[in-house]
Motif scaffolding. Sequence first.
Motif, PDB file in Angstrom:
ATOM      1  N   GLY A   1      32.505  31.838   7.345  1.00  0.00           N
ATOM      2  CA  GLY A   1      33.680  32.476   6.763  1.00  0.00           C
ATOM      3  C   GLY A   1      33.381  33.811   6.106  1.00  0.00           C
ATOM      4  O   GLY A   1      34.251  34.374   5.427  1.00  0.00           O
ATOM      5  N   GLU A   2      32.158  34.332   6.309  1.00  0.00           N
ATOM      6  CA  GLU A   2      31.757  35.610   5.727  1.00  0.00           C
ATOM      7  C   GLU A   2      31.123  36.491   6.797  1.00  0.00           C
ATOM      8  O   GLU A   2      30.519  35.983   7.749  1.00  0.00           O
ATOM      9  N   THR A   3      31.237  37.800   6.615  1.00  0.00           N
ATOM     10  CA  THR A   3      30.468  38.680   7.486  1.00  0.00           C
ATOM     11  C   THR A   3      28.985  38.442   7.244  1.00  0.00           C
ATOM     12  O   THR A   3      28.582  37.928   6.192  1.00  0.00           O
ATOM     13  N   VAL A   4      28.175  38.828   8.225  1.00  0.00           N
ATOM     14  CA  VAL A   4      26.731  38.707   8.059  1.00  0.00           C
ATOM     15  C   VAL A   4      26.272  39.461   6.813  1.00  0.00           C
ATOM     16  O   VAL A   4      25.400  38.991   6.072  1.00  0.00           O
ATOM     17  N   LEU A   5      26.868  40.629   6.570  1.00  0.00           N
ATOM     18  CA  LEU A   5      26.513  41.390   5.373  1.00  0.00           C
ATOM     19  C   LEU A   5      26.767  40.587   4.106  1.00  0.00           C
ATOM     20  O   LEU A   5      25.875  40.442   3.249  1.00  0.00           O
ATOM     21  N   ASP A   6      27.964  40.041   3.963  1.00  0.00           N
ATOM     22  CA  ASP A   6      28.291  39.282   2.756  1.00  0.00           C
ATOM     23  C   ASP A   6      27.498  37.981   2.668  1.00  0.00           C
ATOM     24  O   ASP A   6      27.119  37.547   1.572  1.00  0.00           O
ATOM     25  N   TYR A   7      27.248  37.368   3.808  1.00  0.00           N
ATOM     26  CA  TYR A   7      26.486  36.122   3.828  1.00  0.00           C
ATOM     27  C   TYR A   7      25.042  36.353   3.371  1.00  0.00           C
ATOM     28  O   TYR A   7      24.455  35.530   2.657  1.00  0.00           O
ATOM     29  N   LEU A   8      24.468  37.499   3.777  1.00  0.00           N
ATOM     30  CA  LEU A   8      23.071  37.777   3.430  1.00  0.00           C
ATOM     31  C   LEU A   8      22.884  38.292   2.005  1.00  0.00           C
ATOM     32  O   LEU A   8      21.775  38.230   1.470  1.00  0.00           O
ATOM     33  N   LYS A   9      23.937  38.803   1.402  1.00  0.00           N
ATOM     34  CA  LYS A   9      23.760  39.398   0.070  1.00  0.00           C
ATOM     35  C   LYS A   9      23.113  38.433  -0.923  1.00  0.00           C
ATOM     36  O   LYS A   9      22.077  38.749  -1.514  1.00  0.00           O
ATOM     37  N   PRO A  10      23.675  37.240  -1.175  1.00  0.00           N
ATOM     38  CA  PRO A  10      23.043  36.363  -2.171  1.00  0.00           C
ATOM     39  C   PRO A  10      21.789  35.661  -1.659  1.00  0.00           C
ATOM     40  O   PRO A  10      20.981  35.171  -2.457  1.00  0.00           O
ATOM     41  N   ARG A  11      21.622  35.591  -0.344  1.00  0.00           N
ATOM     42  CA  ARG A  11      20.528  34.821   0.247  1.00  0.00           C
ATOM     43  C   ARG A  11      19.304  35.665   0.577  1.00  0.00           C
ATOM     44  O   ARG A  11      18.196  35.159   0.664  1.00  0.00           O
TER      45      ARG A  11
END
Length: 337
Positions: A166-176
Amino acid sequence: MALPRSTPESQGVDSVGLCEWVQAADEQVDSMHSLMVLRNGQVIAEAWWKPESAEKPHILWSLSKSFTSTAVGLAVTEGKMSIDDRVLEFFPDQAPEQPSANLRAMRVRDLLTMSTGHQDPPSLGDDQPWVDSFLNQDVPHKPGTHFRYNTPATYMLSAIVQKVTGETVLDYLKPRLFDPLGISNPRWDESPQGISIGGYGLFLRTEDIAKFGQLYLQKGRWQGEQLIPEAWIELATTKQVSNGSNPDSDWDQGYAFQFWRCRHDAYRGDGKDGQFCVVLPDQQVVVAMTANSRDLQGQLNLVWEKLLPAIKPQPLPENPSGLARLKSAVADLEATR
């Protein structure tokens, strides 16, 4: 959160050899933008060719692919998908009316290894959604049997990650990934459908690239935390498909999960015009480079010819004159070609 710095000799690298590499890159590569070398997690050399600078983000082109692969690995780890899932399962409403047997057989693994079965990579434009363009392209080869470099395949990985998270790869990778590494303000261009392009479009600083390489060198561990499972790192950087047989070419050493294998038992993320994140596990070295280069093999050759001989197994006596020579060489680099 900057990487630690130390002298080259304290990490077993000859300053004079580093200086010769910088000078050779300046003279022979048209044109270098930046380089950074880490040994044992310590920055031992860094250089920017004006007008590039340490704080200036640089386009990564296809080096972006290695970050998309990382997002896939994290989504797999979180149980949101499997590399053996079939691609069509994620896009039931966008599948052709009568998908071919090869398209039905295509798996996430085939996207990761650039062995989708395409002869010609799909063309992604404004005439239809990019996922539709991919799924409507002819698949003449059995997936998994035919290596063909395929940037739209990486876009599909990004689209799949967005589907399952449910998130772009950019947003998904930010916290991870980005936040734990201290990578601030990453930018990733999107398709007209609002999906991170995946195969290119990411902008980062040279030190951010180096941190990413160091994370992989450390088998996914960062400051006491396992950000990426070691098993995924091993899978993603091990040769998965053959892509040639020329022993002198760094593009013929095999392909992994959006990483290229190199000579000297190294591997790399790799982008157009000379964007590189080279990891040398045997030497505990990471090399980050940005450029607008016309000869990518020549740019890599300098790493093997100049940097490798300067790396020694043990710390060396400090060499003030050699270090001064290195610092002088990087002080006034100009992008003149």
